[in-house]
Design an enzyme around this catalytic site. Sequence first.
Site, PDB file in Angstrom:
ATOM      1  N   GLU A  60       0.936  -1.259  -0.017  1.00  0.00           N
ATOM      2  CA  GLU A  60      -0.182  -0.008  -0.023  1.00  0.00           C
ATOM      3  C   GLU A  60       0.793   1.154   0.054  1.00  0.00           C
ATOM      4  OE1 GLU A  60      -0.696  -2.505   1.838  1.00  0.00           O
ATOM      5  OE2 GLU A  60      -2.336  -3.316   1.083  1.00  0.00           O
ATOM      6  N   HIS A 128     -11.899  -5.216   8.327  1.00  0.00           N
ATOM      7  CA  HIS A 128     -12.530  -5.069   7.050  1.00  0.00           C
ATOM      8  C   HIS A 128     -13.813  -4.386   7.149  1.00  0.00           C
ATOM      9  CE1 HIS A 128      -9.305  -7.899   6.665  1.00  0.00           C
ATOM     10  NE2 HIS A 128      -9.397  -7.715   5.051  1.00  0.00           N
TER      11      HIS A 128
END
Lengths: 341, 321
Positions: A60, A128
């Site tokens: 990321e 999540h």
Amino acid sequence: MESTRIVQALRQALIEEMDRDENIVLLGEDIGVFNGSYRVTEGLLDKYGERRVKDTPISEIAIVGAAVGAAMTGLRPVAEIQFNDFMGCAMDQICNQAAKIRLMMGGQVSVPLVIRAPYGATGRAAQHSQSLEAWFAHVPGLKVVMPSTPYDAKGLLKTAIRDNNPVVFLEHKLLYGAASPGGKAKSVVDELDQTFRPAPEGEYTIELGKGDIKRQGGDVTIVAVGYMVHRAVQAAKVLAEEGIECEILDPRTIVPLDTELILNSLKKTGRLVVVTESVGRCGFAAEVAALASEEGLFELDAPVRRVCAENSPIPFAPCCEADALPDTGKIVKAVREICGK
Amino acid sequence: MGSVDKNTALELYRTMLMIRRFEEKLFFLFSTRAMPGSMHQYNGEEAVAAGVCSCLNKSDYITSTHRGHGHCIAKGADVRNIMAEMFAKSTGCCKGMGGSMHIADFGVGMLGANGIVGGGLPHAAGAAWSSQYRGTQQVAVAFFGDGASNEGSFHESLNLAAVWKLPAIFVCENNLYGFSTYYRRSTPIENIADRAAAYGIPGIVADGMDVLAVREAAREAVDRARRGEGPTLIECKTYRYMGHSRFEKPCYRTEEEVQEWKKRDPILCFPKVLKEQFSVTEEELRQVEAYVDEKIEDAVRFAQQSPDPEPEDYKKYIFAK
């Protein structure tokens, strides 16, 4: 063909923009060969090739950081982060680099970058499930967009791509309406009403910082973002039967914020409820409440109410997740309370 | 030394000397409190910036570190504007908005110093990607320290650059200390360049006190990048004479160690090479020195006479139109 689902609307926006501007490139985890974990980029690798649709390592920092470097040197990258929760890994690049570069360098450069990411709770536990718009709204230099309908999603993404600043573009998983690779993804799209306005084919854009009235009403203003717009619509239907007419405002963009829309509605209703799926503490709802108290206090006939997630990580057990999240019933309850019912 | 002719050699000397005099002047100005903020000085490491940047075109990109004055000068930014930025003046290269840790000059491909260790590495990968995409033959160099090689951004950037075969050069300035920590206390291997093996790219160790050695290593890496063969990791063994920042007095190393390294000073040792290998005369050396001194004095005058930004100027730069 019109897009009746957000996943199609976003894809259509990407296609129209990529056809328009050769400098627009896509990068992210599993966006190419796998077509994107929520299918937004489906077919784009085939259409545009590996040069413009880049599968990345699970990195990321590199995804956002390389996008920043590319944005500073002539490209207009649209990066996908697979879940907004994973943006934690890239926080330096988003908040210390992308957001600050223009000011630090005295306006020498702009960073035309979109970071798209899904948010929201769908039974996937604490890492999540989050709604993190407040993290990014707190950092000057970032714009933050949260569409609630296919129509808005397309028009806003096109504008975000054309914006010369870093834009964090948050997409609710339940609103995509896409089939997931493993079968049918959890979706609420089929139960939504006409508020979930389709996106027409062809060119149109929506200005960032321009909110939308999703329902007219004179008794109470409900400011809701993303998926919560639809929960507010459901709540308004229940409340209408009791004689309470809700005006539902969808700011569509957290930064910049259409404060005028909110203050004007307050003048009419004198009552304010703010709904976010994110936790309430120091969040967007608190910001809207502060706006009401600083600039709309004399319009208020009742205390402002926030309907937000509990200040807790999202738990896995479905009954616990439901307890932690705002829902239609909680919005109805808050509205009744400030309407004295 | 193959590609190095007398003019190039003199230019290398001039660049290194410009950096050294700039840093010395800053140290003086800070000590008289003429300047705001903080700074991280590059004295001792000049051969790295000068050697690497001498292999680059104006349109090539570099990203830099919190210790970035040298990179900015070597890439060709005007010392007037760099000095003015140090003074937080409106004529600074960043209009006084960035200061020492954020100096940048996009006109010469200097994409920015960076206050976050390792922050610039992925930007260089991204600039290299952009160049590859546009087919412009530009390369991008990321300068960073030994400390940054333990950041996640190092791994992610080198990995991405290797997988995508980007025209990037990663230049590690191993000055032995990440702030106060000796690199062997934070890094389990002698040569950071060995980490290149993990990405399947060349890893080269160069003597960071020898500008010609640095240039040679960089030239090979730049050529490789331009040929489309992907990135290279170069580790330059070097030394920082000053403390980590401003007036910090290093308690973590000995004065003897500092003196040992100073014996190999990249600037003091270079005139001998210039004379013996490039037939440079004393007179020519003095001309370079006079030129540099005048440029630095001029830069200070320019900076001191420049106006401050307006108090609300920063608001213009938060967002682009």
